[in-house]
Write a protein that holds these residues in place. Structure first.
Motif, PDB file in Angstrom:
ATOM      1  N   CYS A  29      13.019 -30.358  24.191  1.00 55.11           N
ATOM      2  CA  CYS A  29      14.169 -29.488  24.453  1.00 55.11           C
ATOM      3  C   CYS A  29      13.932 -28.082  23.907  1.00 55.11           C
ATOM      4  CB  CYS A  29      15.434 -30.076  23.828  1.00 55.11           C
ATOM      5  SG  CYS A  29      16.029 -31.545  24.650  1.00 55.11           S
ATOM      6  N   ALA A  30      13.292 -27.966  22.760  1.00 54.08           N
ATOM      7  CA  ALA A  30      13.027 -26.653  22.162  1.00 54.08           C
ATOM      8  C   ALA A  30      12.091 -25.839  23.045  1.00 54.08           C
ATOM      9  CB  ALA A  30      12.436 -26.822  20.764  1.00 54.08           C
ATOM     10  N   ILE A  40      15.793 -21.238  17.579  1.00 57.49           N
ATOM     11  CA  ILE A  40      15.817 -21.239  16.112  1.00 57.49           C
ATOM     12  C   ILE A  40      16.598 -22.447  15.606  1.00 57.49           C
ATOM     13  CG2 ILE A  40      16.661 -20.003  14.080  1.00 57.49           C
ATOM     14  CD1 ILE A  40      16.040 -17.391  15.605  1.00 57.49           C
ATOM     15  N   GLY A  41      17.745 -22.728  16.239  1.00 51.31           N
ATOM     16  CA  GLY A  41      18.549 -23.880  15.837  1.00 51.31           C
ATOM     17  C   GLY A  41      17.798 -25.187  15.991  1.00 51.31           C
ATOM     18  N   LEU A  42      17.144 -25.366  17.139  1.00 51.00           N
ATOM     19  CA  LEU A  42      16.366 -26.586  17.339  1.00 51.00           C
ATOM     20  C   LEU A  42      15.174 -26.634  16.401  1.00 51.00           C
ATOM     21  CD1 LEU A  42      16.451 -27.024  21.210  1.00 51.00           C
ATOM     22  CD2 LEU A  42      17.518 -28.476  19.491  1.00 51.00           C
ATOM     23  N   GLY A  43      14.603 -25.487  16.071  1.00 52.36           N
ATOM     24  CA  GLY A  43      13.508 -25.446  15.103  1.00 52.36           C
ATOM     25  C   GLY A  43      13.957 -25.920  13.732  1.00 52.36           C
ATOM     26  N   LEU A  44      15.164 -25.515  13.319  1.00 49.07           N
ATOM     27  CA  LEU A  44      15.705 -25.987  12.043  1.00 49.07           C
ATOM     28  C   LEU A  44      15.943 -27.493  12.064  1.00 49.07           C
ATOM     29  CD1 LEU A  44      18.282 -23.163  11.206  1.00 49.07           C
ATOM     30  CD2 LEU A  44      16.115 -23.600  10.050  1.00 49.07           C
ATOM     31  N   LEU A  85      22.124 -27.412  14.008  1.00 47.69           N
ATOM     32  CA  LEU A  85      23.064 -27.846  15.040  1.00 47.69           C
ATOM     33  C   LEU A  85      24.175 -26.828  15.249  1.00 47.69           C
ATOM     34  CD1 LEU A  85      23.371 -31.664  14.300  1.00 47.69           C
ATOM     35  CD2 LEU A  85      22.289 -30.574  16.262  1.00 47.69           C
ATOM     36  N   VAL A  86      24.646 -26.213  14.168  1.00 51.51           N
ATOM     37  CA  VAL A  86      25.667 -25.168  14.292  1.00 51.51           C
ATOM     38  C   VAL A  86      25.110 -23.989  15.089  1.00 51.51           C
ATOM     39  CG1 VAL A  86      26.994 -23.452  12.989  1.00 51.51           C
ATOM     40  CG2 VAL A  86      26.944 -25.828  12.225  1.00 51.51           C
ATOM     41  N   LEU A  87      23.890 -23.570  14.781  1.00 56.03           N
ATOM     42  CA  LEU A  87      23.276 -22.448  15.486  1.00 56.03           C
ATOM     43  C   LEU A  87      23.015 -22.790  16.952  1.00 56.03           C
ATOM     44  CD1 LEU A  87      22.329 -19.583  14.941  1.00 56.03           C
ATOM     45  CD2 LEU A  87      20.099 -20.497  14.364  1.00 56.03           C
ATOM     46  N   TYR A  88      22.568 -24.008  17.220  1.00 55.26           N
ATOM     47  CA  TYR A  88      22.350 -24.422  18.605  1.00 55.26           C
ATOM     48  C   TYR A  88      23.673 -24.479  19.371  1.00 55.26           C
ATOM     49  CZ  TYR A  88      20.679 -26.943  22.659  1.00 55.26           C
ATOM     50  OH  TYR A  88      20.381 -27.293  23.942  1.00 55.26           O
ATOM     51  N   GLY A  89      24.732 -24.962  18.727  1.00 56.93           N
ATOM     52  CA  GLY A  89      26.053 -24.973  19.354  1.00 56.93           C
ATOM     53  C   GLY A  89      26.543 -23.571  19.668  1.00 56.93           C
ATOM     54  N   TYR A  90      26.301 -22.638  18.756  1.00 52.37           N
ATOM     55  CA  TYR A  90      26.663 -21.244  18.998  1.00 52.37           C
ATOM     56  C   TYR A  90      25.888 -20.693  20.194  1.00 52.37           C
ATOM     57  CZ  TYR A  90      26.791 -16.200  18.396  1.00 52.37           C
ATOM     58  OH  TYR A  90      26.917 -14.854  18.609  1.00 52.37           O
ATOM     59  N   SER A  91      24.610 -21.023  20.281  1.00 48.19           N
ATOM     60  CA  SER A  91      23.792 -20.572  21.404  1.00 48.19           C
ATOM     61  C   SER A  91      24.320 -21.144  22.717  1.00 48.19           C
ATOM     62  CB  SER A  91      22.347 -21.004  21.189  1.00 48.19           C
ATOM     63  OG  SER A  91      21.589 -20.804  22.350  1.00 48.19           O
TER      64      SER A  91
END
Length: 108
Positions: A29-30, A40-44, A85-91
């Motif tokens: 997915c990344a 970046i979110g998926l990387g974290l 997950l928060v950053l990916y949700g924001y994206s």
């Protein structure tokens, strides 16, 4: 504290291959994600998952040593997963707003 389950010690006894398969799917997915914040979110999330998987294979569980607001204990990798997950949700939210809220739905 050695945690043999997932968050808060739930679901103990899940085989290690389930976590490894999940990490492989997240890596796929990344690669497919085009948004910078999403990558970046998926990387974290992937980094936190790799650290947890490494500890689980090496020690038989994950060492939780950071208190979580009186609710229990977590480790740094768990926080990486959460903030990823928060950053990916924001994206995802930004992407759907950019597309006019039509992402994932048929346009008539």
């Amino acid at each position: 504290m050695l945690n043999k389950g997932i968050a808060f010690g739930w679901a103990q006894g899940i085989p290690d291959w389930v976590g490894i398969l999940t990490l492989c799917l997240l890596m796929f997915c990344a690669v497919k994600t085009r948004e910078l914040y999403g990558r970046i979110g998926l990387g974290l999330v992937i980094t936190g998952g790799l650290v947890n998987t490494y500890q689980r294979v090496l020690l038989g569980g994950v060492v939780d040593n950071l208190p979580m607001f009186g609710l229990g204990y977590n480790n740094l990798a768990d926080y990486l997963i959460f903030f990823g997950l928060v950053l990916y949700g924001y994206s995802y939210y930004r992407t759907t707003r950019k597309l006019g809220n039509s992402a994932g739905r048929k346009i008539r």
